[in-house]
Design an enzyme around this catalytic site. Sequence first.
Site, PDB file in Angstrom:
ATOM      1  N   CYS A 109      45.666  36.537  40.017  1.00 28.17           N
ATOM      2  CA  CYS A 109      46.908  36.837  39.297  1.00 28.17           C
ATOM      3  C   CYS A 109      46.483  37.255  37.903  1.00 28.17           C
ATOM      4  CB  CYS A 109      47.812  35.599  39.233  1.00 28.17           C
ATOM      5  SG  CYS A 109      49.276  35.809  38.186  1.00 28.17           S
ATOM      6  N   CYS A 159      49.547  43.582  38.869  1.00 31.30           N
ATOM      7  CA  CYS A 159      50.242  42.405  39.386  1.00 31.30           C
ATOM      8  C   CYS A 159      49.737  42.192  40.803  1.00 31.30           C
ATOM      9  CB  CYS A 159      51.756  42.644  39.374  1.00 31.30           C
ATOM     10  SG  CYS A 159      52.730  41.366  40.195  1.00 31.30           S
TER      11      CYS A 159
END
Length: 259
Positions: free
Chosen positions: A180, A70
């Site tokens: 991302c 993440c």
Amino acid sequence: MSIGIFDSGVGGLTVFREIDREFPFADIYYLGDTARVPYGNKSKETIIRYSLECANYLYSFGIDALIVACNTASSYAIEALRESFDIPVIGVIKPGVELAVKTTKNGRIGVIGTQATIKSGSYRTEIEKKGDFTVYQKPCPLFVPLVEEGLIDHKITELTVKEYLDDIVSKGIDTLILGCTHYPLLKDVIKKIYPHLNIIDSSKATALYLKKKNLDLNGTGERKIFITDESPSFEKLKDLVVGSDIHLEKLELSKICTL
């Protein structure tokens, strides 16, 4: 030997997929915090707390390495995680940056990510450590919900990609970092609209980065995927990204919050 991977939702499965390919005999445990997705609009303190809770649950399996799949958590929580656990903790930012600076020909690099990742300046900082590069950043907050809802090939996604990216592409970038882990699922859409761009998938870069560590990660090849809330879209995308063979296991959120 085993690897733990966590993300706020489905995006980290792109990292899971690449780790699975590079380490077929390792035991891999994935935690998608679907009850609290996305992390990108949370405060730094909340991101750190969520990250420590996810990591602590995975650590209970006796993992030998932790992948923070993440970008938001990699931006804000990586140091707290390294201070808390006595195993290698690898984020997704540094591997992506290293590949981007090797790839660009004109030194103009674009970075897209969540609001929190872009605000942190983590990518810009890492890139500028590597030399004289020009960095253009753009938060793309709608990309995560579009992916989580399974709208990968939808017309609205193409329109959203153009709305977000036309500006930084017009700056003359030749390389774009997908900052991302949800975004590699939109890679084909982005490439269709901007075929000239070198697109950096931090998921693959992270798997190759881990491989360079030369850790003994041979195990039984066990695979487990946990989620913290029911999510039909997660299951659909899980089947798309890593296949239908691995069963999803739902955790009560209270279980990871109280470890």
